[in-house]
Design a protein around this motif. Structure first.
Motif, PDB file in Angstrom:
ATOM      1  N   ALA A   7       0.841  -1.206   0.000  1.00 28.25           N
ATOM      2  CA  ALA A   7       0.000   0.000   0.000  1.00 28.25           C
ATOM      3  C   ALA A   7       0.872   1.250   0.000  1.00 28.25           C
ATOM      4  O   ALA A   7       0.579   2.227  -0.705  1.00 28.25           O
ATOM      5  CB  ALA A   7      -0.916  -0.007   1.216  1.00 28.25           C
ATOM      6  N   MET A   8       1.961   1.223   0.759  1.00 31.66           N
ATOM      7  CA  MET A   8       2.868   2.376   0.787  1.00 31.66           C
ATOM      8  C   MET A   8       3.523   2.568  -0.581  1.00 31.66           C
ATOM      9  O   MET A   8       3.629   3.697  -1.067  1.00 31.66           O
ATOM     10  CB  MET A   8       3.940   2.184   1.849  1.00 31.66           C
ATOM     11  CG  MET A   8       4.899   3.353   1.949  1.00 31.66           C
ATOM     12  SD  MET A   8       6.228   3.008   3.077  1.00 31.66           S
ATOM     13  CE  MET A   8       7.592   3.694   2.184  1.00 31.66           C
ATOM     14  N   LEU A 105       6.588  12.082   2.134  1.00 32.52           N
ATOM     15  CA  LEU A 105       7.061  10.701   2.041  1.00 32.52           C
ATOM     16  C   LEU A 105       7.317  10.123   3.428  1.00 32.52           C
ATOM     17  O   LEU A 105       6.906   9.000   3.728  1.00 32.52           O
ATOM     18  CB  LEU A 105       8.340  10.645   1.206  1.00 32.52           C
ATOM     19  CG  LEU A 105       9.111   9.330   1.210  1.00 32.52           C
ATOM     20  CD1 LEU A 105       8.313   8.258   0.494  1.00 32.52           C
ATOM     21  CD2 LEU A 105      10.463   9.509   0.563  1.00 32.52           C
ATOM     22  N   LYS A 106       7.967  10.886   4.285  1.00 32.48           N
ATOM     23  CA  LYS A 106       8.262  10.395   5.638  1.00 32.48           C
ATOM     24  C   LYS A 106       6.989  10.178   6.433  1.00 32.48           C
ATOM     25  O   LYS A 106       6.883   9.226   7.212  1.00 32.48           O
ATOM     26  CB  LYS A 106       9.206  11.355   6.352  1.00 32.48           C
ATOM     27  CG  LYS A 106      10.607  11.292   5.778  1.00 32.48           C
ATOM     28  CD  LYS A 106      11.577  12.160   6.499  1.00 32.48           C
ATOM     29  CE  LYS A 106      12.960  11.980   5.866  1.00 32.48           C
ATOM     30  NZ  LYS A 106      13.972  12.778   6.497  1.00 32.48           N
ATOM     31  N   ASP A 111       3.181   6.208   8.672  1.00 33.97           N
ATOM     32  CA  ASP A 111       1.844   5.603   8.705  1.00 33.97           C
ATOM     33  C   ASP A 111       1.919   4.104   8.400  1.00 33.97           C
ATOM     34  O   ASP A 111       1.214   3.302   9.023  1.00 33.97           O
ATOM     35  CB  ASP A 111       0.913   6.287   7.703  1.00 33.97           C
ATOM     36  CG  ASP A 111       0.547   7.705   8.112  1.00 33.97           C
ATOM     37  OD1 ASP A 111       0.775   8.063   9.288  1.00 33.97           O
ATOM     38  OD2 ASP A 111       0.045   8.450   7.248  1.00 33.97           O
ATOM     39  N   SER A 112       2.779   3.732   7.463  1.00 33.03           N
ATOM     40  CA  SER A 112       2.940   2.311   7.133  1.00 33.03           C
ATOM     41  C   SER A 112       3.562   1.550   8.293  1.00 33.03           C
ATOM     42  O   SER A 112       3.172   0.418   8.586  1.00 33.03           O
ATOM     43  CB  SER A 112       3.813   2.145   5.888  1.00 33.03           C
ATOM     44  OG  SER A 112       3.169   2.698   4.776  1.00 33.03           O
ATOM     45  N   LYS A 113       4.528   2.168   8.966  1.00 35.51           N
ATOM     46  CA  LYS A 113       5.138   1.524  10.133  1.00 35.51           C
ATOM     47  C   LYS A 113       4.101   1.314  11.233  1.00 35.51           C
ATOM     48  O   LYS A 113       4.087   0.269  11.889  1.00 35.51           O
ATOM     49  CB  LYS A 113       6.294   2.367  10.675  1.00 35.51           C
ATOM     50  CG  LYS A 113       7.515   2.368   9.802  1.00 35.51           C
ATOM     51  CD  LYS A 113       8.579   3.244  10.425  1.00 35.51           C
ATOM     52  CE  LYS A 113       9.763   3.446   9.535  1.00 35.51           C
ATOM     53  NZ  LYS A 113      10.763   4.334  10.144  1.00 35.51           N
ATOM     54  N   ALA A 158      12.197  -2.885   5.611  1.00 36.15           N
ATOM     55  CA  ALA A 158      11.802  -2.802   4.195  1.00 36.15           C
ATOM     56  C   ALA A 158      11.125  -1.467   3.905  1.00 36.15           C
ATOM     57  O   ALA A 158      11.367  -0.844   2.862  1.00 36.15           O
ATOM     58  CB  ALA A 158      10.883  -3.962   3.834  1.00 36.15           C
ATOM     59  N   ILE A 159      10.284  -0.997   4.827  1.00 34.14           N
ATOM     60  CA  ILE A 159       9.625   0.306   4.660  1.00 34.14           C
ATOM     61  C   ILE A 159      10.673   1.407   4.619  1.00 34.14           C
ATOM     62  O   ILE A 159      10.627   2.306   3.773  1.00 34.14           O
ATOM     63  CB  ILE A 159       8.601   0.547   5.791  1.00 34.14           C
ATOM     64  CG1 ILE A 159       7.391  -0.366   5.602  1.00 34.14           C
ATOM     65  CG2 ILE A 159       8.176   2.016   5.834  1.00 34.14           C
ATOM     66  CD1 ILE A 159       6.428  -0.360   6.764  1.00 34.14           C
ATOM     67  N   ASP A 160      11.659   1.340   5.530  1.00 37.84           N
ATOM     68  CA  ASP A 160      12.734   2.337   5.542  1.00 37.84           C
ATOM     69  C   ASP A 160      13.521   2.325   4.237  1.00 37.84           C
ATOM     70  O   ASP A 160      13.887   3.376   3.709  1.00 37.84           O
ATOM     71  CB  ASP A 160      13.674   2.101   6.730  1.00 37.84           C
ATOM     72  CG  ASP A 160      13.047   2.484   8.062  1.00 37.84           C
ATOM     73  OD1 ASP A 160      12.095   3.296   8.076  1.00 37.84           O
ATOM     74  OD2 ASP A 160      13.510   1.961   9.099  1.00 37.84           O
TER      75      ASP A 160
END
Length: 173
Positions: A7-8, A105-106, A111-113, A158-160
């Protein structure tokens, strides 16, 4: 957790990087015969070069609606219409606009984290319920929680990584 990352990725694909990509406008809602419709459903979208996006509607009656939708979008587009095709020039990003995109973006990465951590919390809660219900032992609960934490850490890394790649892409002049 994987769905949060996907989703991110979909969400940040719409952030401008200074290059023209169809992803910038394909999910833009256009008022098409009275109902908001994603642009990709009523037109073909292409990027012939790095500085322009071409939108060719399948229904020529929708040209004006598409042009209005592009103009009113928060992306700050100034489309030009030649009667058959709408050309959307992508102006180069200013340094201030790049910093603003990185802040956005951050925020999306955070939000994804949070979404990944919520999945972990739900998993831990269900493990505790199973332990209270005597379905699993204390040791099994601890091992499962450790495994869940490792999975969470992997997904947050992975998000980072995705965010760092996109940030480098945005800041590239």
């Amino acid at each position: 957790m994987g769905q949060s990352i996907e989703a991110m990725r979909r969400d940040i694909s719409t952030l401008r990087t200074g290059r023209a990509t169809p992803a910038l406008v394909e999910d833009l809602l256009v008022d098409y015969y009275g109902s908001p419709t994603p642009l990709k459903q009523i037109a073909s979208i292409s990027a012939p070069d790095a500085r322009a996006i071409m939108v060719q509607p399948w229904d020529r009656q929708a040209l004006r609606d598409i042009e209005r939708g592009l103009t009113q979008s928060e992306m700050g587009f100034n489309p030009s219409n030649d009667g058959n095709v709408i050309t959307v020039p992508i102006p180069p990003l200013t340094q201030e606009r790049r910093r603003e995109m990185v802040r956005l973006l951050k925020r999306k990465a955070e939000d994804s984290k949070v979404a990944v951590r919520n999945v972990r919390r739900e998993g831990v809660d269900s493990l505790r319920k199973m332990e209270r219900g005597k379905s699993i032992s204390q040791d099994e609960n601890r091992r499962s929680q450790d495994s869940l934490q490792k999975t969470t850490d992997t997904h947050i890394k992975a998000i980072d990584d995705v965010a760092a790649t996109k940030e480098a892409e945005i800041m590239e002049v």
